[in-house]
Design an enzyme around this catalytic site. Sequence first.
Site, mmCIF file in Angstrom:
data_model
loop_
_atom_site.group_PDB
_atom_site.id
_atom_site.type_symbol
_atom_site.label_atom_id
_atom_site.label_comp_id
_atom_site.label_asym_id
_atom_site.label_seq_id
_atom_site.Cartn_x
_atom_site.Cartn_y
_atom_site.Cartn_z
ATOM 1 N N ARG A 1 6.593 -4.354 5.532
ATOM 2 C CA ARG A 1 6.876 -4.159 4.107
ATOM 3 C C ARG A 1 8.382 -4.315 3.904
ATOM 4 N NH1 ARG A 1 3.046 -0.820 1.499
ATOM 5 N NH2 ARG A 1 4.663 0.340 0.415
ATOM 6 N N ASP B 1 -8.041 -1.293 -1.627
ATOM 7 C CA ASP B 1 -6.587 -1.277 -1.562
ATOM 8 C C ASP B 1 -6.181 -1.533 -0.109
ATOM 9 O OD1 ASP B 1 -3.884 -0.753 -2.238
ATOM 10 O OD2 ASP B 1 -4.110 1.320 -1.577
#
Length: 1361
Positions: free
Chosen positions: A616, A399
């Site tokens: 992000r 991840d």
Amino acid sequence: MKKLFRQGSVNREPEQRLVRINAGEPDRSYAGNYTSTTKYNIWTFLPKALFEQYRRVANIYFTLVAALSLTPFSPVRAWTTWTPLVIVLGVAMIKEAVEDYKRYKLDKEINNRAVQVLNPAKGEYETRTWKDVRVGDILIVTKDQQFPADLLFLTSETEEGTCYIETMNLDGETNLKIKKAPDETKDLAEQDFIQFRQAVIECEGPNARLYQFTGNLVLDGKTLPINPAAILLRGCNLRNTAKVVGAVIYAGHETKIFKNAAPAPSKRSHVERIVDKIILFMFFLLFSFCITGATYFSVWTKDHSSKHWYLAPGDVSDQYNPASPGFVGFASFITSFILYGYLIPISLYVSMELVKIAQSMGYINNDRDMYHADTDTPALARTSNLNEELGMVNTILSDKTGTLTRNVMEFFKCSIGGVAYGAGVTEIEKANALRKGQTMDSRENPEATKYRERYFNFYDERLMGKAWCSAQDPETYEMFFRLLAVCHTVVPDGPPEPETIKYEAESPDEAALVVAAKVFGFFFYKRTNTTVSVRERTGRGVEDVEYEVLNVLEFNSTRKRMSVVIKHKSQDKIIIFTKGADTVIYERLDPSYGPNEAMKESTGRHMEEFGAAGLRTLCLSYAEVDREWYNNVWQPEYVAAKTSLVGRDDKVAEVSEKIERNLRLLGCTAIEDKLQEGVPECIKQLAMAGIRIWVLTGDKMETAINIGYACSLLREDMMQFTITVYGVEEVEKAEARGDKQEAERLAHAAVARSLEMTKKTMDENAGTPFAVVIDGKALSYALAKDLAPLFLEVGIRCKAVVCCRVSPLQKAQVTKLVRSKGDTTLAIGDGANDVGMIQSAHIGVGISGQEGMQAVMSSDFAIAQFRFLVPLLLVHGRYSYKRITRMVLFFFYKNMLFGVTIFVFNAFNAFSGQFIYNDFYMTLFNVVFTALTPVVIGIFDRDVDKAMALKYPGLYMQGQRNEYFNFRAIALWLLSSLYQTAIIMVFILWGCRSTVSDRADGNPYTMWQTGVLMFSCVVITVHFQVIQITDQWTWAHHVSIWLSMAVWWFYLLAYGAFPLSLSSDLWYLFVGISAPTAQYWLFLVLVPTACQLPDFFLRMARKQLAPFDHTVVQEIQEKLKREGGLAAEEMGQQPSLLANIFTPAKAARNRGYVPPYDPRSKFYGLVSSGARQTGRIETGARNPVLTQLDNELTDNPYRNRKKSTLPMINPTPRSMGGPAAAPAAAVLPAPPYVVPVAESLQSPSAPAASPTAASPNANGGQAASSQPGGLTGTDTMQSSGSDAPAHSSVPIVPPIGIRPSLQALPPRGRLPPLAHGSSGGSLAQAPGAIASPVSTGPLGPPDSAGPTEREILATYESALK
């Protein structure tokens, strides 16, 4: 969470449940609250425990042998076979009994805990035990108590009807979570529930879904949906709240904590599966011996026994009756089956389990290199079954968020109304600039410091303070900040002041957005069940505004957005705020709203820029909702969906789509999630160890690619392929027409063409390192049944694969796909969305990070930081693999040696069942005389030091190739045992024949005397074999070897002194006959030496002519030790190679919040004062010296003879690759390393470029392509050394050059040796190649060899001359 066990049979769960609250008479059809986690009771212990033990086939076999020893056909006394079996089974069963008794005591304590329960008959609360609680009861739970069952939260003493709970026992998380009672019951007092008799709960049946609940509360004729936030689960603790009242929904084994108690998937290592095959082979060998002996003895008895008068053939039992050859053969088979049972090692499984526990608990759990001081978190081996599997990993699936990054979010940039704000420079931008030889001005504005706080790292003078009020469109800015303050599920905690308030958020992203709103003047300070309060500082002044929260449309991986429907109480206006991924927000924008089109372009451009910087991004939008439509149309549909007991989630999502429309774009936010310390260096180490890395992330493609470069996952020398269906014209046209099926068909075909073209390009550029980047939509087609094999083939040929925009399900699917090839896979993640991936891989590693402990609780190993994978794999994994495999091979070697001596002697006796050894010491061979040595091998054996294993990560490839436990290695060990058996039998049977006397009185050798001598030779020989293979001696090796041999002679002394009825043929045999003779001691020296000499000479020849990888490193290590090199580094005189991995630089002030190191650590309390001040524990020597190693390579690693002066060995400081270094290097052409495959589909005529130029290095020479590989042949083992200090997370290293000629790589497995030569001749085989930390220009041929390979080969040639 405690390990729980399933109770009873598994029944089908009812779809619905009807619970009558406080009805007086409980419904007996529902389970009570008595619980039991024990496996046994007093009646079931013996049968169940025996069943558990006999699940092992070996125990069944040894029990069968012990049973057969009771028959008259047994050649040994029965107690000699039963004793070791009873000991092994007894110890295991006692261990089971002790563990189960502890569980029983805990169950008893839990079941007898007290709780206040409402008695409807008496109209008062009374104290009952947990086990007496029933479904429908109303309970009072006080502060710090656990909830005894799954409850519906009815009310608390707080005004808002809220409480805080800790879910540590459920998911491992220690942060508090808020729960809310239904509005209709939250204002009731505990006495009001005495009359609470008409309420009914309609809900789903018991299930394992911890975070979901579907049910309604029927109260006074009204049906009210029950939110999962109103469910209090058994096992949770009540915190920060005096008391709560709840109604029992599920009790006992029907509670969710027990429904989640199913055992984790069983995982067995590759080595264990091979062990099973070897045991099957040994069984086959055993049966072959038995059948051979039985057949021969049956024929011999029938045809020849009558000719041997001394056997009294006329007076024999049926077992030896020549007239019954069939029965004779059967009896002989039983005898042989018992006699040859020593081929199977009875103590193998016990020893393996003991060794694995020592490796995990003694080494992995206590390794300070894997201890994270900031969070006081050591490494944790949650299972010991997979230690050796850590040494065989081919592919890591990781991840990104929280695994490669820190998951500590900071508000960094934003775009409002089409204008970008924020002047900061991210770590990704700095790393990528350094990679390109550029520098960036990252100096901080002094004014920014007064705004800096946790979750907020932003400064732009156009927004700070009230500067935004003077913008061109302040209403947009106001709405932007209002959305940040309102659209979330954050709960404020503490005094309602900006300086003291704390925010409890489900994710750090939400906390960062709320903190940003506070800094910009929109201070969220209060939340109730239906309202949020915000102190707004606008151009109109400061005002406390209360917004009524009408609906919260929650975020999930499918919706990829979250919405909040609010009503401004003073304005009576309904507004929906929506935030989410740009793709889903853009689809729902109002086409008739003019500013949307212009803002889409500018905001989209800004999001691309933010994504390229590794941020992000989140799109923000809002819309005004028509009040009449909302009240009369949408709200009833929403309530119906929320109260549905069937398909509630799907119905809610469908209704949500109707209101999340015609949105107005406000802008976007950009949050920085910094890389963890040491990640780039860690990935370089793993790549040099030959491990492929697949990153599976939910980020956008641009963000993932830039982070890939920043963490060294992607490199300039890689040929990169991008597979995506976005931008494919045919697909976009079909989607625009609304033809979904045609669009899917075209997208599937486009992905197929992309994969075919990628494979073709790889074939044309064999030898070039490849990387593939694929987005989630393309991945969904690539995982289709017809394309999955092609996608796997392409992915396996890549050094790195990045999958973007993937869902948790796709993570697990990719993991299963890679695993299906046969590669050993390791999955690592930190969140609940990684659990499927972790459980699907061969090895699951959980990171205890910011997202709780779900991943850790589903994992096999737990670490605190990604960089700890380096010691976990390259040190512990490699050591465990070599130790376990060597121990297992030694087990089978010694048992084969011992068992075959019995078989051969029996063959000399016509397979009559006669044995030469005493049956008692035959029994003790495995459990006493050779029991300690293999355990010591499994725990203490080590070929090279930890520092050298890290220095040369290419050594790890020995495990990937399974060099120590492949067919060749197993066959050589077994053949060696057969050869040594032949030597022992020839020497002993010839030297101790009946015509030879070893004493002055002329008595010849007896059979039992010969047996003692032969057994002594066997014991010494197997221990001499250990002496040969031991690379580094420890006190444990000396104790195990010499003590085991001494115990044998002590046994002869002690057992021989027992009465004749016990000691039988050993009575004073050793003291009176064997020990006084010189021939006995001569044979003990001569026979084991003769057994070991051929093996010794072969090992020495291999070491000189074609050494293994670790042998070369051993020589370098020994030379360093002789000259004090390693000692110098241990004293701290030189920087450690991986210092930036294991002791990362202290986080800068703007790196976000990290909990301080607690000097009261429960794990490591004794630390230096310097460590307490810096918050870091220094643990001594990490790695070998770098500069000295370069000098040592100029010397002969095998002999202290004349030195060979090799060119280009002296360390040369690296120059910073950039404009300054350009004049010293050749100009590098710019080949198109990045191949966007999907784009090339539209222009198939575009030629596929293949790089041919070599990249200049910092010294002006040409750097050879460095790719991970083995140490022989073209697969060179790279050194991870560097003399240049690490100025940032990504070292300033010029691009690695491309080979002048691209050649196909050799097939996987042991690679062919290098072809090399010199003026004086050539070697038969390359002895291996070790890459020096610093290598400059290319030397002579061969073309495939790197510069350091040639240096080492020159060293070997000089040494061998």
